[in-house]
Scaffold this motif. Structure first.
Motif, PDB file in Angstrom:
ATOM      1  N   GLY A   1       0.814  -1.202   0.000  1.00 22.32           N
ATOM      2  CA  GLY A   1       0.000   0.000   0.000  1.00 22.32           C
ATOM      3  C   GLY A   1       0.852   1.258   0.000  1.00 22.32           C
ATOM      4  N   ARG A   2       0.383   2.270  -0.665  1.00 23.67           N
ATOM      5  CA  ARG A   2       1.032   3.576  -0.625  1.00 23.67           C
ATOM      6  C   ARG A   2       0.448   4.350   0.557  1.00 23.67           C
ATOM      7  NH1 ARG A   2       3.855   4.039  -5.517  1.00 23.67           N
ATOM      8  NH2 ARG A   2       3.354   2.278  -6.870  1.00 23.67           N
ATOM      9  N   THR A   3       1.243   5.216   1.133  1.00 27.57           N
ATOM     10  CA  THR A   3       0.910   5.764   2.445  1.00 27.57           C
ATOM     11  C   THR A   3      -0.128   6.887   2.439  1.00 27.57           C
ATOM     12  OG1 THR A   3       2.827   7.260   2.327  1.00 27.57           O
ATOM     13  CG2 THR A   3       3.148   5.118   3.418  1.00 27.57           C
ATOM     14  N   GLY A   4      -0.692   7.194   1.280  1.00 29.70           N
ATOM     15  CA  GLY A   4      -1.738   8.218   1.239  1.00 29.70           C
ATOM     16  C   GLY A   4      -2.921   7.875   2.132  1.00 29.70           C
ATOM     17  N   VAL A   5      -3.262   6.595   2.220  1.00 29.75           N
ATOM     18  CA  VAL A   5      -4.394   6.191   3.059  1.00 29.75           C
ATOM     19  C   VAL A   5      -4.106   6.500   4.525  1.00 29.75           C
ATOM     20  CG1 VAL A   5      -3.552   3.801   3.285  1.00 29.75           C
ATOM     21  CG2 VAL A   5      -5.984   4.308   3.598  1.00 29.75           C
ATOM     22  N   ALA A   6      -2.865   6.307   4.962  1.00 24.27           N
ATOM     23  CA  ALA A   6      -2.496   6.613   6.340  1.00 24.27           C
ATOM     24  C   ALA A   6      -2.437   8.123   6.562  1.00 24.27           C
ATOM     25  CB  ALA A   6      -1.158   5.969   6.680  1.00 24.27           C
ATOM     26  N   TRP A   7      -1.980   8.862   5.559  1.00 28.60           N
ATOM     27  CA  TRP A   7      -1.990  10.329   5.656  1.00 28.60           C
ATOM     28  C   TRP A   7      -3.401  10.807   5.938  1.00 28.60           C
ATOM     29  CZ3 TRP A   7      -4.407  14.477   3.487  1.00 28.60           C
ATOM     30  CH2 TRP A   7      -3.790  15.738   3.618  1.00 28.60           C
TER      31      TRP A   7
ATOM     32  N   GLN B   1       1.765   8.751  17.293  1.00 32.11           N
ATOM     33  CA  GLN B   1       2.370   8.122  18.457  1.00 32.11           C
ATOM     34  C   GLN B   1       3.648   8.866  18.849  1.00 32.11           C
ATOM     35  OE1 GLN B   1       2.570   3.751  18.138  1.00 32.11           O
ATOM     36  NE2 GLN B   1       1.399   3.930  16.238  1.00 32.11           N
ATOM     37  N   PRO B   2       3.728   9.283  20.096  1.00 30.32           N
ATOM     38  CA  PRO B   2       4.931   9.992  20.551  1.00 30.32           C
ATOM     39  C   PRO B   2       6.179   9.151  20.338  1.00 30.32           C
ATOM     40  CG  PRO B   2       3.168  10.141  22.187  1.00 30.32           C
ATOM     41  CD  PRO B   2       2.723   9.142  21.161  1.00 30.32           C
ATOM     42  N   GLY B   3       7.230   9.794  19.866  1.00 31.23           N
ATOM     43  CA  GLY B   3       8.495   9.109  19.683  1.00 31.23           C
ATOM     44  C   GLY B   3       8.643   8.381  18.368  1.00 31.23           C
ATOM     45  N   ILE B   4       7.592   8.359  17.555  1.00 32.79           N
ATOM     46  CA  ILE B   4       7.649   7.689  16.253  1.00 32.79           C
ATOM     47  C   ILE B   4       7.521   8.752  15.167  1.00 32.79           C
ATOM     48  CG2 ILE B   4       6.518   6.044  14.701  1.00 32.79           C
ATOM     49  CD1 ILE B   4       5.625   4.474  17.092  1.00 32.79           C
ATOM     50  N   SER B   5       8.404   8.735  14.209  1.00 39.91           N
ATOM     51  CA  SER B   5       8.383   9.734  13.148  1.00 39.91           C
ATOM     52  C   SER B   5       7.095   9.628  12.331  1.00 39.91           C
ATOM     53  CB  SER B   5       9.587   9.557  12.226  1.00 39.91           C
ATOM     54  OG  SER B   5       9.468   8.355  11.482  1.00 39.91           O
ATOM     55  N   VAL B   6       6.737  10.739  11.713  1.00 40.89           N
ATOM     56  CA  VAL B   6       5.516  10.764  10.903  1.00 40.89           C
ATOM     57  C   VAL B   6       5.587   9.735   9.777  1.00 40.89           C
ATOM     58  CG1 VAL B   6       4.131  12.152   9.326  1.00 40.89           C
ATOM     59  CG2 VAL B   6       4.997  13.164  11.441  1.00 40.89           C
ATOM     60  N   GLY B   7       6.748   9.678   9.111  1.00 45.11           N
ATOM     61  CA  GLY B   7       6.898   8.732   8.011  1.00 45.11           C
ATOM     62  C   GLY B   7       6.753   7.295   8.457  1.00 45.11           C
TER      63      GLY B   7
ATOM     64  N   ALA C   1       5.161   6.234  11.145  1.00 42.83           N
ATOM     65  CA  ALA C   1       3.785   6.011  11.577  1.00 42.83           C
ATOM     66  C   ALA C   1       2.873   5.752  10.377  1.00 42.83           C
ATOM     67  CB  ALA C   1       3.282   7.205  12.374  1.00 42.83           C
ATOM     68  N   ARG C   2       3.077   6.504   9.301  1.00 46.22           N
ATOM     69  CA  ARG C   2       2.258   6.303   8.099  1.00 46.22           C
ATOM     70  C   ARG C   2       2.532   4.942   7.473  1.00 46.22           C
ATOM     71  NH1 ARG C   2       3.321  12.260   5.361  1.00 46.22           N
ATOM     72  NH2 ARG C   2       2.026  13.477   6.812  1.00 46.22           N
ATOM     73  N   ARG C   3       3.799   4.552   7.441  1.00 50.12           N
ATOM     74  CA  ARG C   3       4.146   3.261   6.849  1.00 50.12           C
ATOM     75  C   ARG C   3       3.538   2.121   7.660  1.00 50.12           C
ATOM     76  NH1 ARG C   3       4.620   2.063   2.195  1.00 50.12           N
ATOM     77  NH2 ARG C   3       3.116   0.494   2.816  1.00 50.12           N
ATOM     78  N   GLN C   4       3.631   2.205   8.974  1.00 48.75           N
ATOM     79  CA  GLN C   4       3.102   1.144   9.821  1.00 48.75           C
ATOM     80  C   GLN C   4       1.580   1.060   9.705  1.00 48.75           C
ATOM     81  OE1 GLN C   4       4.821  -1.272  11.774  1.00 48.75           O
ATOM     82  NE2 GLN C   4       2.735  -2.085  11.525  1.00 48.75           N
ATOM     83  N   ALA C   5       0.922   2.213   9.711  1.00 48.26           N
ATOM     84  CA  ALA C   5      -0.537   2.221   9.575  1.00 48.26           C
ATOM     85  C   ALA C   5      -0.956   1.634   8.232  1.00 48.26           C
ATOM     86  CB  ALA C   5      -1.073   3.644   9.731  1.00 48.26           C
ATOM     87  N   THR C   6      -0.244   1.999   7.175  1.00 46.80           N
ATOM     88  CA  THR C   6      -0.562   1.474   5.846  1.00 46.80           C
ATOM     89  C   THR C   6      -0.373  -0.034   5.805  1.00 46.80           C
ATOM     90  OG1 THR C   6       0.118   3.560   4.822  1.00 46.80           O
ATOM     91  CG2 THR C   6      -0.019   1.625   3.394  1.00 46.80           C
ATOM     92  N   ASP C   7       0.711  -0.529   6.374  1.00 47.27           N
ATOM     93  CA  ASP C   7       0.946  -1.976   6.393  1.00 47.27           C
ATOM     94  C   ASP C   7      -0.141  -2.701   7.189  1.00 47.27           C
ATOM     95  OD1 ASP C   7       3.213  -1.588   4.883  1.00 47.27           O
ATOM     96  OD2 ASP C   7       4.616  -1.796   6.558  1.00 47.27           O
TER      97      ASP C   7
END
Length: 222
Positions: free
Chosen positions: A131-137, A183-189, A191-197
């Motif tokens: 998945g591309r991370t637009g959905v998580a954005w 999530q505190p301590g996790i970079s935006v990028g 976080a988006r990748r993890q949510a997308t996965d």
């Protein structure tokens, strides 16, 4: 009565006859408020079937060319897209992608339902691509829940390259909503990748598709 309501009234019973859809988990779609429907993508038909089988209107992005066609087919596609609340967008480049996401965010901020194919394009071999991370954005920017959706059978009804669909059977499965927050301590990028996965894993659990380790090539499928 709006053109969207009329379109749904006409196309829903027709699709019931032509595609004999089996719909599972419809109760997972919130009846009101912003929600993102994240679905696999096997056929051009997916963006028609999902809005018709969802218990509330769903807006999808559609390439601008679908609204500018000529002749009978061009007019038909344009009317169908308009009736299903599709949003015309220009494809190509980072700016176009960001503008598309901002249009989608506007739908969610108005309390609407928005449908997205995180793979970015139709799968040509039936596998589920990364998945591309637009959905998580969208999920993180709006706070809207994400309902994973699996559509099965549309690749046989209207495979890539086919002009018109043929009768067949379609299954649509809606999964339990997923929610994401920064999530505190996790970079935006990250976080988006993890949510997308996580979203893609939920879609795969519903579809049973074999997964691909890479991204779908957006240049291959119109």
């Amino acid at each position: 009565m709006s053109i969207q309501s009329i379109t749904r009234m006409i196309l829903t019973p027709l699709s019931q006859v032509a595609f004999r859809p089996s719909v599972e988990g419809r109760e997972h779609v919130p009846p009101a408020g912003p929600v993102i429907l994240a679905a696999n993508h096997l056929s051009f038909l997916d963006s028609f079937i999902i809005p018709l089988m969802t218990p509330r209107p769903v807006a999808f992005l559609a390439k601008a060319e679908y609204f500018t066609g000529t002749g009978f087919k061009g007019r038909l596609v344009r009317e169908l897209m308009t009736g299903l609340e599709a949003i015309p967008v220009q494809r190509g480049g980072h700016r176009a992608a960001q503008e598309s996401l901002e249009l989608a965010l506007g739908v969610l901020e108005r309390g609407g339902a928005f449908g997205i194919h995180p793979e970015g394009s139709r799968s040509r071999d039936g596998r589920l691509y990364r998945g591309r991370t637009g959905v998580a954005w969208l999920a993180l920017a709006s706070g809207a829940p994400v309902v994973p959706v699996a559509v099965l059978g549309t690749d046989r009804i209207q495979p890539v390259g086919a002009t018109l669909p043929r009768p067949g059977r379609v299954t649509i499965r809606f999964g339990a909503p997923l929610r994401f927050a920064p999530q505190p301590g996790i970079s935006v990028g990250r976080a988006r990748r993890q949510a997308t996965d996580d979203i893609m894993a939920a879609i795969q659990a519903l579809s049973g598709q074999q997964t691909a380790d890479d991204f779908n090539d957006l240049s291959l499928t119109p």
